[in-house]
Design a protein around this motif. Structure first.
Motif, PDB file in Angstrom:
ATOM      1  N   UNK A  28       0.798  -1.219   0.000  1.00  0.00           N
ATOM      2  CA  UNK A  28       0.000   0.000   0.000  1.00  0.00           C
ATOM      3  C   UNK A  28       0.834   1.273   0.000  1.00  0.00           C
ATOM      4  N   UNK A  29       2.093   1.182   0.380  1.00  0.00           N
ATOM      5  CA  UNK A  29       2.949   2.365   0.360  1.00  0.00           C
ATOM      6  C   UNK A  29       3.028   2.975  -1.033  1.00  0.00           C
ATOM      7  N   UNK A  30       2.857   2.131  -2.068  1.00  0.00           N
ATOM      8  CA  UNK A  30       2.998   2.601  -3.445  1.00  0.00           C
ATOM      9  C   UNK A  30       1.658   2.924  -4.103  1.00  0.00           C
ATOM     10  N   UNK A  31       0.591   2.999  -3.338  1.00  0.00           N
ATOM     11  CA  UNK A  31      -0.737   3.186  -3.935  1.00  0.00           C
ATOM     12  C   UNK A  31      -0.885   4.523  -4.657  1.00  0.00           C
ATOM     13  N   UNK A  32      -0.096   5.538  -4.274  1.00  0.00           N
ATOM     14  CA  UNK A  32      -0.186   6.837  -4.941  1.00  0.00           C
ATOM     15  C   UNK A  32       0.425   6.814  -6.340  1.00  0.00           C
ATOM     16  N   UNK A  33       1.398   5.942  -6.539  1.00  0.00           N
ATOM     17  CA  UNK A  33       2.070   5.854  -7.848  1.00  0.00           C
ATOM     18  C   UNK A  33       2.804   4.521  -7.903  1.00  0.00           C
ATOM     19  N   UNK A  34       2.265   3.580  -8.647  1.00  0.00           N
ATOM     20  CA  UNK A  34       2.780   2.206  -8.613  1.00  0.00           C
ATOM     21  C   UNK A  34       3.025   1.651 -10.000  1.00  0.00           C
ATOM     22  N   UNK A  73       2.597   9.545   2.742  1.00  0.00           N
ATOM     23  CA  UNK A  73       1.886   9.533   1.465  1.00  0.00           C
ATOM     24  C   UNK A  73       2.784   9.997   0.328  1.00  0.00           C
ATOM     25  N   UNK A  74       3.906  10.640   0.667  1.00  0.00           N
ATOM     26  CA  UNK A  74       4.877  11.082  -0.329  1.00  0.00           C
ATOM     27  C   UNK A  74       6.007  10.061  -0.381  1.00  0.00           C
ATOM     28  N   UNK A  75       6.300   9.556  -1.556  1.00  0.00           N
ATOM     29  CA  UNK A  75       7.371   8.577  -1.742  1.00  0.00           C
ATOM     30  C   UNK A  75       8.723   9.288  -1.619  1.00  0.00           C
ATOM     31  N   UNK A  76       9.509   9.004  -0.577  1.00  0.00           N
ATOM     32  CA  UNK A  76      10.792   9.697  -0.415  1.00  0.00           C
ATOM     33  C   UNK A  76      11.802   9.341  -1.498  1.00  0.00           C
ATOM     34  N   UNK A  77      11.566   8.230  -2.199  1.00  0.00           N
ATOM     35  CA  UNK A  77      12.493   7.830  -3.259  1.00  0.00           C
ATOM     36  C   UNK A  77      12.384   8.707  -4.503  1.00  0.00           C
ATOM     37  N   UNK A  78      11.259   9.412  -4.656  1.00  0.00           N
ATOM     38  CA  UNK A  78      11.082  10.270  -5.834  1.00  0.00           C
ATOM     39  C   UNK A  78      12.182  11.326  -5.907  1.00  0.00           C
ATOM     40  N   UNK A  79      12.394  12.010  -4.805  1.00  0.00           N
ATOM     41  CA  UNK A  79      13.390  13.087  -4.783  1.00  0.00           C
ATOM     42  C   UNK A  79      14.796  12.545  -4.993  1.00  0.00           C
ATOM     43  N   UNK A  80      15.075  11.377  -4.418  1.00  0.00           N
ATOM     44  CA  UNK A  80      16.407  10.778  -4.571  1.00  0.00           C
ATOM     45  C   UNK A  80      16.656  10.404  -6.023  1.00  0.00           C
TER      46      UNK A  80
END
Length: 260
Positions: free
Chosen positions: A54-60, A222-229
């Motif tokens: 479910x952590x990836x439900x915003x963008x999977x 709700x924000x994926x911290x990996x996006x910024x990385x």
């Protein structure tokens, strides 16, 4: 064609490649998924009905059906991959195993490390097409993974290559088994620490990373911290390309002059 002509053509082609890569937006790294046989979508999107992960439900990169096997697992295996051939593992250890599989199937951040594969291993048996290599995983996550599993039983070191995969005639599907020469040990015996675990059990998929430029396999926000990385790493790679191109072209020109 002379060697000098070949080298000059190679230099020109490399320069075009660099220009092409620089022309991509840094957001491109968020718009591609691994190419596999029905396990990944072509592009990530919101998936509010995931059965797991479910952590990836915003963008999977995974669809609900992909995560059904994770949700339906009885704690001994997922699909044809059995991690309990030496006995059951703790719930804490199993949770980390599930999180890695969620990351593999669902993360929208791993495409920059994609590589082709000819055949799939028992961990992700349906995935012929692409996998990834060298994904930087945060050292703290690897250490926590190791601590959760350190006393749990295991009979192989590399889950991609060391299993004895045999056909189950009842299901007509391949299943993973300990090889005849393997012994049941603990995670701590086989991997020693978090670095050994992350860089051993999943082959060359991950790199134990102690800097801030690292990814985590799950998160609570709700924000994926990996996006910024991922964006930061893509931006850094783009800045280094002109220097690489200049060095390469200078080298080829030197060879050309020497061989005139």
């Amino acid at each position: 064609m002379t060697i000098s002509s070949i080298l000059l053509i190679a230099a020109a082609q490399f320069a075009l490649l660099v220009t092409s890569v620089q022309g991509h937006s840094h957001d491109d790294v968020q718009q591609r998924c691994l190419s596999t046989r029905g396990r990944h979508k072509s592009t990530p999107s919101a998936e509010p009905r995931l059965h797991q992960c479910h952590a990836f439900s915003q963008n999977a990169c995974c669809a609900p059906n992909t995560t059904r096997s994770l949700a339906d697992s009885d704690g001994t295996h997922i699909d044809t991959f059995f991690w309990t051939r030496c006995g059951s593992v703790s719930e804490a250890c199993e949770q980390y195993i599930r999180e890695e599989m969620c990351f593999y199937f669902c993360s929208p951040n791993t495409y920059p490390w994609a590589k082709p594969i000819a055949t799939a291993g028992p961990v992700h048996p349906e995935d012929v097409g692409e996998t990834y290599s060298g994904v930087p995983i945060c050292a703290s996550y690897c250490d926590a993974f190791f601590n959760a599993c350190r006393d749990q039983p295991i009979c192989v070191t590399n889950w991609y290559t060391d299993w004895n995969v045999t056909l189950n005639p009842a299901t007509m599907r391949n299943e993973s088994h300990c090889s005849a020469s393997s012994t049941c040990d603990t995670f701590s015996t086989r991997f020693t620490n978090g670095r050994g675990l992350c860089q051993g059990i999943f082959g060359d998929s991950y790199v134990y990373t102690t800097t801030a430029d690292c990814l985590v396999m799950t998160f609570n926000s709700t924000v994926n911290p990996n996006d910024a990385v991922a964006r930061r790493l893509a931006s850094a790679a783009g800045r280094h390309l002109p220097l690489v191109a200049a060095s390469f072209i200078s080298l080829l020109i030197g060879v050309f002059v020497t061989n005139r």
